[in-house]
Write an enzyme that holds these catalytic residues in place. Structure first.
Site, PDB file in Angstrom:
ATOM      1  CB  THR A  39       2.135  -3.011  11.022  1.00  0.00           C
ATOM      2  OG1 THR A  39       0.920  -3.436  10.375  1.00  0.00           O
ATOM      3  CG2 THR A  39       1.893  -1.704  11.764  1.00  0.00           C
ATOM      4  N   GLY A  40       2.856  -4.538   8.208  1.00  0.00           N
ATOM      5  CA  GLY A  40       2.852  -5.896   7.637  1.00  0.00           C
ATOM      6  C   GLY A  40       1.639  -6.695   8.102  1.00  0.00           C
ATOM      7  NE  ARG A  54       9.827 -31.512  14.654  1.00  0.00           N
ATOM      8  CZ  ARG A  54      11.071 -31.166  14.339  1.00  0.00           C
ATOM      9  NH1 ARG A  54      11.778 -31.889  13.479  1.00  0.00           N
ATOM     10  NH2 ARG A  54      11.633 -30.088  14.879  1.00  0.00           N
ATOM     11  CG  HIS A  55       8.562 -28.820  10.481  1.00  0.00           C
ATOM     12  ND1 HIS A  55       8.104 -28.309  11.666  1.00  0.00           N
ATOM     13  CD2 HIS A  55       9.861 -29.149  10.666  1.00  0.00           C
ATOM     14  CE1 HIS A  55       9.099 -28.302  12.546  1.00  0.00           C
ATOM     15  NE2 HIS A  55      10.176 -28.818  11.966  1.00  0.00           N
ATOM     16  NE  ARG A  80       3.276   4.162   8.135  1.00  0.00           N
ATOM     17  CZ  ARG A  80       1.975   4.394   7.986  1.00  0.00           C
ATOM     18  NH1 ARG A  80       1.099   3.850   8.815  1.00  0.00           N
ATOM     19  NH2 ARG A  80       1.537   5.192   7.035  1.00  0.00           N
ATOM     20  CG  HIS A 121       9.887 -25.116  11.836  1.00  0.00           C
ATOM     21  ND1 HIS A 121       9.909 -25.044  13.203  1.00  0.00           N
ATOM     22  CD2 HIS A 121      11.046 -25.731  11.477  1.00  0.00           C
ATOM     23  CE1 HIS A 121      11.026 -25.612  13.665  1.00  0.00           C
ATOM     24  NE2 HIS A 121      11.738 -26.019  12.625  1.00  0.00           N
ATOM     25  CB  CYS A 162       0.965  -2.627   4.695  1.00  0.00           C
ATOM     26  SG  CYS A 162       0.735  -3.762   6.077  1.00  0.00           S
ATOM     27  CG  ASP A 221      -0.291   0.120   2.542  1.00  0.00           C
ATOM     28  OD1 ASP A 221       0.963   0.169   2.585  1.00  0.00           O
ATOM     29  OD2 ASP A 221      -0.999   0.186   3.568  1.00  0.00           O
TER      30      ASP A 221
HETATM   31  C1  RB5 Z   1      -1.844   2.459   6.673  1.00  0.00           C
HETATM   32  O1  RB5 Z   1      -1.920   3.615   7.441  1.00  0.00           O
HETATM   33  C2  RB5 Z   1      -1.623   1.255   7.586  1.00  0.00           C
HETATM   34  O2  RB5 Z   1      -2.764   1.041   8.351  1.00  0.00           O
HETATM   35  C3  RB5 Z   1      -1.294   0.040   6.753  1.00  0.00           C
HETATM   36  O3  RB5 Z   1      -0.189   0.290   5.969  1.00  0.00           O
HETATM   37  C4  RB5 Z   1      -0.953  -1.220   7.530  1.00  0.00           C
HETATM   38  O4  RB5 Z   1      -0.011  -0.984   8.506  1.00  0.00           O
HETATM   39  C5  RB5 Z   1      -2.093  -2.016   7.995  1.00  0.00           C
HETATM   40  O5  RB5 Z   1      -1.944  -3.126   8.558  1.00  0.00           O
END
Ligand code: RB5
Length: 148
Positions: free
Chosen positions: A67-68, A132-133, A109, A98, A65, A8
């Site tokens: 935070t991912g 096992r995995h 971020r 695994h 994104c 994004d």
């Molecule tokens: C965008 O502001 C933020 O919410 C998005 O990039 C992401 O971190 C969502 O999980």
């Protein structure tokens, strides 16, 4: 290796850096966007990358994104997709060894660019351990199919 990528607006700068790196590594890259820092919605791009992996159009996917987290939640809605949010190389290696993760999720971020590149490299270079995995990954598949 063919890798589908997407981000994004928050993940756009890191996605571009990862794309450059993947091309340098000799990967074929399918870039599903976004194409700028203009505000957009992460599920749109997670869906495209997840579908490319699900359909076998790409062997692996990388999603970025802020935070991912949003990317990871969305990508894991798709059958056959095993998306892993990795904050360090250890998690990247374990997600391959695994969990046979086929989509890597990163937070622009949360981690620096150079750490992100090391994570991508570790993730691409680590094979699935099987054994096992494999049984555990098979159980995920059975849950997806509604068999258990
Ligand atoms: C965008 O502001 C933020 O919410 C998005 O990039 C992401 O971190 C969502 O999980």
């Amino acid at each position: 290796m063919k890798v589908a990528i997407g981000s994004d607006h928050a993940g756009f700068p890191l996605k571009e850096r990862i794309k450059e790196h993947l091309l340098e590594r000799g990967c074929e890259v399918l870039d599903f966007g976004t194409t700028s820092k203009e505000s957009t919605h992460y599920p749109i791009f997670a869906k495209e990358v997840a579908l490319a992996v699900q359909r076998g159009e790409a062997e692996r996917g990388v999603l970025v994104c802020g935070t991912g987290i949003g990317m990871c939640i969305t990508a894991n809605k798709f059958r056959g997709v095993r998306a892993a949010l990795c904050l360090n190389e250890y998690m990247a290696r374990m997600s391959r060894l695994h969990n046979d993760a086929n989509v890597l999720c990163l937070g622009d971020r949360v981690i620096g660019e150079e750490l992100a590149i090391s994570i991508v490299d570790a993730w691409l270079e680590t094979p699935f351990e099987g054994g096992r995995h494999a049984k555990r990954v098979e159980l995920i598949r059975e849950i997806e199919e509604g068999h258990i």
